[in-house]
Motif scaffolding. Structure first.
Motif, mmCIF file in Angstrom:
data_model
loop_
_atom_site.group_PDB
_atom_site.id
_atom_site.type_symbol
_atom_site.label_atom_id
_atom_site.label_comp_id
_atom_site.label_asym_id
_atom_site.label_seq_id
_atom_site.Cartn_x
_atom_site.Cartn_y
_atom_site.Cartn_z
ATOM 1 N N MET A 1 0.819 -1.187 0.000
ATOM 2 C CA MET A 1 0.000 0.000 0.000
ATOM 3 C C MET A 1 0.866 1.256 0.000
ATOM 4 S SD MET A 1 -3.203 0.752 2.341
ATOM 5 C CE MET A 1 -3.600 2.366 2.835
ATOM 6 N N ILE A 2 1.902 1.268 0.795
ATOM 7 C CA ILE A 2 2.806 2.419 0.834
ATOM 8 C C ILE A 2 3.513 2.572 -0.510
ATOM 9 C CG2 ILE A 2 4.896 3.321 1.927
ATOM 10 C CD1 ILE A 2 2.984 3.460 4.038
ATOM 11 N N ARG A 3 3.910 1.432 -1.083
ATOM 12 C CA ARG A 3 4.605 1.462 -2.370
ATOM 13 C C ARG A 3 3.707 2.041 -3.465
ATOM 14 N NH1 ARG A 3 7.997 -3.646 -3.800
ATOM 15 N NH2 ARG A 3 9.235 -2.670 -2.184
ATOM 16 N N ALA A 4 2.437 1.667 -3.480
ATOM 17 C CA ALA A 4 1.490 2.193 -4.471
ATOM 18 C C ALA A 4 1.283 3.688 -4.269
ATOM 19 C CB ALA A 4 0.160 1.455 -4.382
ATOM 20 N N PHE A 5 1.193 4.103 -3.014
ATOM 21 C CA PHE A 5 1.045 5.534 -2.718
ATOM 22 C C PHE A 5 2.269 6.307 -3.202
ATOM 23 C CE2 PHE A 5 1.929 9.150 0.059
ATOM 24 C CZ PHE A 5 0.791 9.913 -0.178
ATOM 25 N N TYR A 6 3.456 5.783 -2.927
ATOM 26 C CA TYR A 6 4.688 6.432 -3.366
ATOM 27 C C TYR A 6 4.732 6.542 -4.887
ATOM 28 C CZ TYR A 6 9.568 7.209 -4.473
ATOM 29 O OH TYR A 6 10.722 7.701 -4.997
ATOM 30 N N ALA A 7 4.364 5.466 -5.585
ATOM 31 C CA ALA A 7 4.386 5.480 -7.049
ATOM 32 C C ALA A 7 3.421 6.530 -7.600
ATOM 33 C CB ALA A 7 4.043 4.099 -7.595
ATOM 34 N N LYS A 8 2.237 6.606 -7.023
ATOM 35 C CA LYS A 8 1.250 7.591 -7.487
ATOM 36 C C LYS A 8 1.711 9.013 -7.171
ATOM 37 C CE LYS A 8 -2.620 8.223 -9.545
ATOM 38 N NZ LYS A 8 -2.695 8.013 -10.979
ATOM 39 N N ALA A 9 2.295 9.213 -5.994
ATOM 40 C CA ALA A 9 2.806 10.537 -5.623
ATOM 41 C C ALA A 9 3.944 10.959 -6.556
ATOM 42 C CB ALA A 9 3.283 10.531 -4.176
ATOM 43 N N ARG A 10 4.813 10.010 -6.903
ATOM 44 C CA ARG A 10 5.920 10.309 -7.822
ATOM 45 C C ARG A 10 5.386 10.695 -9.196
ATOM 46 N NH1 ARG A 10 9.146 7.484 -11.597
ATOM 47 N NH2 ARG A 10 11.286 8.269 -11.629
ATOM 48 N N GLU A 11 4.415 9.928 -9.696
ATOM 49 C CA GLU A 11 3.826 10.222 -10.995
ATOM 50 C C GLU A 11 3.162 11.602 -10.996
ATOM 51 O OE1 GLU A 11 0.414 8.512 -14.029
ATOM 52 O OE2 GLU A 11 1.203 7.203 -12.477
ATOM 53 N N THR A 12 2.459 11.917 -9.925
ATOM 54 C CA THR A 12 1.804 13.227 -9.808
ATOM 55 C C THR A 12 2.838 14.345 -9.796
ATOM 56 O OG1 THR A 12 -0.051 12.269 -8.619
ATOM 57 C CG2 THR A 12 0.282 14.637 -8.375
ATOM 58 N N ALA A 13 3.901 14.177 -9.038
ATOM 59 C CA ALA A 13 4.950 15.192 -8.972
ATOM 60 C C ALA A 13 5.608 15.398 -10.337
ATOM 61 C CB ALA A 13 5.999 14.802 -7.928
ATOM 62 N N LEU A 14 5.871 14.315 -11.040
ATOM 63 C CA LEU A 14 6.476 14.440 -12.363
ATOM 64 C C LEU A 14 5.542 15.149 -13.337
ATOM 65 C CD1 LEU A 14 8.226 10.975 -12.705
ATOM 66 C CD2 LEU A 14 9.330 13.203 -12.480
ATOM 67 N N LEU A 15 4.255 14.847 -13.272
ATOM 68 C CA LEU A 15 3.294 15.533 -14.137
ATOM 69 C C LEU A 15 3.232 17.021 -13.811
ATOM 70 C CD1 LEU A 15 0.438 12.906 -14.290
ATOM 71 C CD2 LEU A 15 1.888 13.649 -16.181
ATOM 72 N N MET A 16 3.382 17.362 -12.533
ATOM 73 C CA MET A 16 3.338 18.768 -12.123
ATOM 74 C C MET A 16 4.490 19.568 -12.719
ATOM 75 S SD MET A 16 2.104 18.334 -8.184
ATOM 76 C CE MET A 16 2.413 20.027 -7.756
ATOM 77 N N VAL A 17 5.626 18.922 -12.947
ATOM 78 C CA VAL A 17 6.774 19.626 -13.526
ATOM 79 C C VAL A 17 6.905 19.374 -15.021
ATOM 80 C CG1 VAL A 17 8.059 19.748 -11.371
ATOM 81 C CG2 VAL A 17 8.431 17.811 -12.902
#
Length: 62
Positions: A1-17
């Motif tokens: 669950m933490i790993r999935a959250f981290y992956a989604k947060a990383r993807e969101t951050a990359l999209l933001m930049v």
């Protein structure tokens, strides 16, 4: 669950930049350009940075 959250947060951050999803790129290549191998993730990141900030034109294949 933490790993999935981290992956989604990383993807969101990359999209933001301005860096699109590597997974989405791989899906696009498989569907629309099956005769061309996709770039590895590091090359993909550099290519997207160059397209956004570099001087060479373009940034989309289609």
């Amino acid at each position: 669950m933490i790993r999935a959250f981290y992956a989604k947060a990383r993807e969101t951050a990359l999209l933001m930049v301005g860096v699109p999803s590597y997974a989405a790129y791989c899906e696009h290549m498989a569907e629309r350009h099956p005769d061309h191998p996709p770039m590895d993730e590091r090359t993909f990141f550099r290519d997207r940075q160059e397209a956004r900030y570099g001087s060479k034109g373009g940034g989309r294949c289609c």
